[in-house]
Design an enzyme around this catalytic site. Sequence first.
Site, PDB file in Angstrom:
ATOM      1  CG  ASP A   1     -73.133  12.049  -1.368  1.00 58.39           C
ATOM      2  OD1 ASP A   1     -73.894  12.882  -0.463  1.00 58.39           O
ATOM      3  OD2 ASP A   1     -73.433  12.253  -2.475  1.00 58.39           O
ATOM      4  CG  HIS A   2     -74.793  12.449   5.921  1.00 60.57           C
ATOM      5  ND1 HIS A   2     -75.560  11.438   6.407  1.00 60.57           N
ATOM      6  CD2 HIS A   2     -74.614  13.383   7.250  1.00 60.57           C
ATOM      7  CE1 HIS A   2     -75.830  11.399   7.455  1.00 60.57           C
ATOM      8  NE2 HIS A   2     -75.072  12.532   8.120  1.00 60.57           N
TER       9      HIS A   2
END
Length: 462
Positions: free
Chosen positions: A434-435
């Site tokens: 999850d950036h």
Amino acid sequence: MAALKEARVPDIGDYSGVPVIELLVSVGDSIRRDQGLITLESDKATMEVPAPFDGVVKELKVKIGDEVAEGSAVAMIEVADDDAKSDDKAKAAQSTGKDSPKDTSDDSTKKSEQAEKAESPPAKESAKPAEASKQAPAVSAGPPRSPPVSFGAESVAPASVPYASPAVRLFARELGVDLGKVSGSARAGRITKEDVQQFVKSLMQGAASVSAAGGGAAGLSLLPWPKIDFSKFGEIESKPLSRIKKISGANLARNWAMIPHVTQHDEADITEMEAFRKGLAAESKDLKVTPLVFMIKAAVAALKKFPHFNASLDETGENLVLKKYFNIGIAVDTPDGLVVPVIRDCDKKGLLQLAAELGEISKKARDKKLGPAEMSGGCFSISSLGGIGGTGFTPIVNAPEVAILGVSKSSMKPVWNGQAFEPRLMLPLSLSYDHRVIDGADAARFTSFFAQQLTDLRRLLL
Ligand code: CAO
């Protein structure tokens, strides 16, 4: 002589007020022990309450929509007197969810057989009584476990099943609303009629109010799904998706749409690890020791080194919840679809214990016997397609986790050692993250550290 006995809800973990969503038997039905009596639906999964003994249903003590907890009466069952006596212990085990408390025998084998019987999965609703007992699969080895309620793998999913009353479900069905996409505003996330109305309203306004660990509305404005009459082009057959595919599909779609995914690819040199694993596997004949257990250990080491990978965004999306425990979810392929059971406290377990637990949960997943507790509390997931093939893929993050490791099939490759090419066994790794939480540089560090743990197993001891 026949006797009238009560069937009760067994230990269902920490759940109470669980709605009855289905009655699987009617008054007058002849039933067999372990046949499903009713279906309950928690916020994690649906579960069938099995009959504790053979007999005839004389009275149903619940109706659809009633909420029950451990010990709630489900039905009165007329049992043959002989059966009643011999079933007493199993009933006690089932109604408490623990080992038979009044077992006068010291024989522990008997006790575990009894508890295992209480754990046998219920037959399908449609199964005839005689078939039902035949269908009960063998119980895996190991200590008796609680809870004794069986859960259908087709009814469980990595994340949650929508929690709503039958009336709200009906209302949603009439409107064609997928409850998996609606946020529940009532206690414990229960979805109300107003939530469904609000969802439809926001859709109409072009901004689907999908809750996210980002805290805000998604505002997704997508083209409608193509409606095509495929039969115009050739012969077709239409089959409904399994329940698990529908549930996991909704979760995967949400996670894919809401989480900005990036996948970091890397390779681990596992030449020495494989030599060691093969030796270990040969010594532990009864145990299947696959590369996956080494990866679980390496994942724990990497999560310890990079704590923000062992974390979740809270529901506001503004705080990161860091976890101090190390529970690893393992994606398991079952005939009905994908489930993600969780192996707990992997930091405290050795390779052989992990191998035993991996074998046990994989079997339970495929036998449709996983309970919701066994699929919750994960920190980080591993999806291994290594036993099948491929050189890389993009796993979807299992929200609210922030990263997932995809593993593909190892292969022998020529690797330059500075002077010559050497044949080395290389394992492809694909870390999706999850950036919002993890930066690319950290993902590269995490994956590279993970690979080093496998290349030099001595590091796992540090
Ligand atoms: N490279 C090469 N061989 C591998 C390997 C790898 N990365 N991983 C496993 N193998 C080998 C094993 O050693 C085993 O060989 P032997 O039978 O000779 O010992 C064989 O492949 C089969 O392994 P397995 O798949 O039965 O066992 P596992 O521990 O590797 O995996 C489980 C267990 C439950 C994860 C697996 O069976 C499974 O269901 N995988 C699918 C997961 C999935 O569908 N993921 C996709 C989700 S989409 O995100």
